[in-house]
Design an enzyme around this catalytic site. Structure first.
Site, short mmCIF file in Angstrom:
data_model
loop_
_atom_site.label_atom_id
_atom_site.label_comp_id
_atom_site.label_asym_id
_atom_site.label_seq_id
_atom_site.Cartn_x
_atom_site.Cartn_y
_atom_site.Cartn_z
N GLU A 48 -5.88 9.93 8.68
CA GLU A 48 -4.48 9.89 9.16
C GLU A 48 -4.35 10.65 10.49
O GLU A 48 -3.54 10.30 11.33
CB GLU A 48 -3.55 10.54 8.14
N ASP A 91 0.87 -1.18 0.00
CA ASP A 91 0.00 0.00 0.00
C ASP A 91 0.90 1.23 0.00
O ASP A 91 2.10 1.13 0.25
CB ASP A 91 -0.89 -0.01 1.26
N SER A 92 0.29 2.38 -0.23
CA SER A 92 1.05 3.62 -0.19
C SER A 92 1.49 3.96 1.24
O SER A 92 2.37 4.79 1.43
CB SER A 92 0.19 4.75 -0.75
N CYS A 144 -11.23 3.26 -1.00
CA CYS A 144 -9.93 3.78 -0.56
C CYS A 144 -9.62 3.09 0.76
O CYS A 144 -10.52 2.90 1.59
CB CYS A 144 -10.02 5.30 -0.35
N THR A 145 -8.35 2.74 0.93
CA THR A 145 -7.95 2.00 2.13
C THR A 145 -8.34 2.68 3.44
O THR A 145 -8.61 2.02 4.43
CB THR A 145 -6.41 1.86 2.15
N HIS A 146 -8.36 4.02 3.43
CA HIS A 146 -8.59 4.74 4.68
C HIS A 146 -10.07 4.86 5.05
O HIS A 146 -10.40 5.14 6.20
CB HIS A 146 -8.02 6.15 4.58
N CYS A 179 -3.79 -0.99 -2.04
CA CYS A 179 -4.06 0.42 -2.34
C CYS A 179 -5.04 0.51 -3.52
O CYS A 179 -4.77 -0.02 -4.61
CB CYS A 179 -2.74 1.08 -2.69
N ASN A 180 -6.16 1.18 -3.30
CA ASN A 180 -7.16 1.32 -4.38
C ASN A 180 -6.59 2.10 -5.56
O ASN A 180 -6.84 1.77 -6.71
CB ASN A 180 -8.39 2.05 -3.86
N THR A 181 -5.82 3.15 -5.25
CA THR A 181 -5.26 3.97 -6.32
C THR A 181 -4.33 3.13 -7.20
O THR A 181 -4.44 3.15 -8.44
CB THR A 181 -4.49 5.17 -5.72
N TYR A 216 -0.46 8.34 -2.67
CA TYR A 216 -0.47 8.01 -4.10
C TYR A 216 -1.70 8.65 -4.77
O TYR A 216 -1.71 8.87 -5.97
CB TYR A 216 -0.57 6.50 -4.30
N GLY A 217 -2.72 8.91 -3.96
CA GLY A 217 -4.05 9.25 -4.49
C GLY A 217 -4.15 10.55 -5.26
O GLY A 217 -5.11 10.76 -5.99
N1 DGL Z 1 -4.00 3.88 -0.26
C1 DGL Z 1 -4.67 4.91 -0.99
C2 DGL Z 1 -5.91 4.31 -1.69
O1 DGL Z 1 -6.47 3.31 -1.26
C3 DGL Z 1 -5.08 6.05 -0.09
C4 DGL Z 1 -3.91 6.87 0.42
C5 DGL Z 1 -3.12 7.52 -0.69
O2 DGL Z 1 -3.61 8.46 -1.33
O3 DGL Z 1 -2.00 7.07 -0.91
O4 DGL Z 1 -6.34 4.83 -2.67
#
Ligand code: DGL
Length: 273
Positions: free
Chosen positions: A154, A12-13, A185-187, A75-77, A44-45
């Site tokens: 965060e 993940d990011s 998104c993971t968060h 990571c979804n992105t 990463y988003g």
């Molecule tokens: N992990 C990213 C996602 O799931 C969220 C955090 C980021 O922007 O890196 O898209």
């Protein structure tokens, strides 16, 4: 050679992929896991697809160097924009979060009206819309980028008036329009209560981590790669910066002491190690 006792690799990011790890630990409690969180280069988003694709390949190569039997792009992105390049470089099966989550959403939506929220890059990529339409061409999809949700999560502002205010701003137009919402998104699972409040509890929320973990279980079982050893699993966490901060958040989030958290370096040529 890939053996069932080899670890599952997850990247993940940053810390967000722990939402996927938590689900993996729940349904596959004996699997060894190697996690890489790119805490030096998060987020990463809001980066371009080109940059995220480069990072994702580097992250996957690091996991491959640890002998993983499967790569999970938590990571979804990265799943949205880099699935093809990671697959092209990987010598083991690779699962992203988009497809399993889209399929789960289709299964659970009675009216076939589905909302998707995610980072700017995920929403701009239309990856969820494409996957949802591939599963059911008649589905209606409504999307919204929610860039402020990641910093709120965060900062730990899970149940805070500021989060409610922003959630209302992003989400009020979904009420009455969709019956299922993908937390893309993971968060976002960390903000589940605020999101649910903003949607007046009328929309079913789909956690990408949960659907993905089920998909991992299926794939490992199909390939005879489920770990048969029922001993305590080895959990190794690598991050590219701030290992102590990662450790503190991860221990709270996973509800366990972590025995192995290590910092690795992202070199100027993109090699991680
Ligand atoms: N992990 C990213 C996602 O799931 C969220 C955090 C980021 O922007 O890196 O898209």
């Amino acid at each position: 050679m890939t053996l069932p006792e080899n670890p599952i690799g997850v990247f993940d990011s940053g810390i967000g992929g722990l939402t996927v790890v938590r689900q993996l630990l729940e349904i596959l409690p004996h699997e060894n896991i190697v996690y890489f969180g790119d805490t030096a280069r998060v987020p990463y988003g809001n980066k371009s697809a080109e940059v995220v694709r480069e990072y994702a390949v580097q992250d996957a190569k690091f996991l491959l160097s640890k002998g993983v039997k499967l790569i999970v792009i938590a990571c979804n992105t990265a799943s949205a924009v880099a699935m093809d390049v990671v697959r092209a470089h990987a010598t083991v099966p690779t699962i992203g979060v988009i497809e399993p989550t889209a399929n789960e959403a289709i299964k659970l939506s009675a009216s076939k009206t589905i909302g998707v929220i995610g980072t700017l890059s995920t929403i701009n990529s239309c990856a969820y819309t494409t996957a949802l339409r591939a599963a059911d061409s008649g589905v209606h999809v409504r999307t919204q980028a929610c860039p402020l949700f990641v910093p709120l999560a965060e900062e730990g502002l899970f149940d805070h008036p500021a989060t409610d205010l922003i959630a209302n701003e992003y989400l009020s137009s979904f009420i009455g329009k969709v019956d299922v919402m993908i937390l893309g998104c993971t968060h976002y699972p960390l903000l589940r209560s605020a999101i649910s409040r903003a949607l007046k509890g009328e929309v079913r929320l789909i956690d990408a981590g949960e659907a993905t973990a089920k998909s991992v279980q299926e794939l490992l079982s199909q390939r005879g790669l489920l770990n048969r050893q029922k001993t305590k699993p080895l959990l190794e966490f690598y991050v590219s910066d701030f290992p102590q901060k990662f450790n503190d958040i991860a221990e709270k989030f996973l509800g366990m002491k972590l025995e192995f958290v290590r910092k690795v370096q992202v070199r100027s040529n993109g090699e991680i190690g």
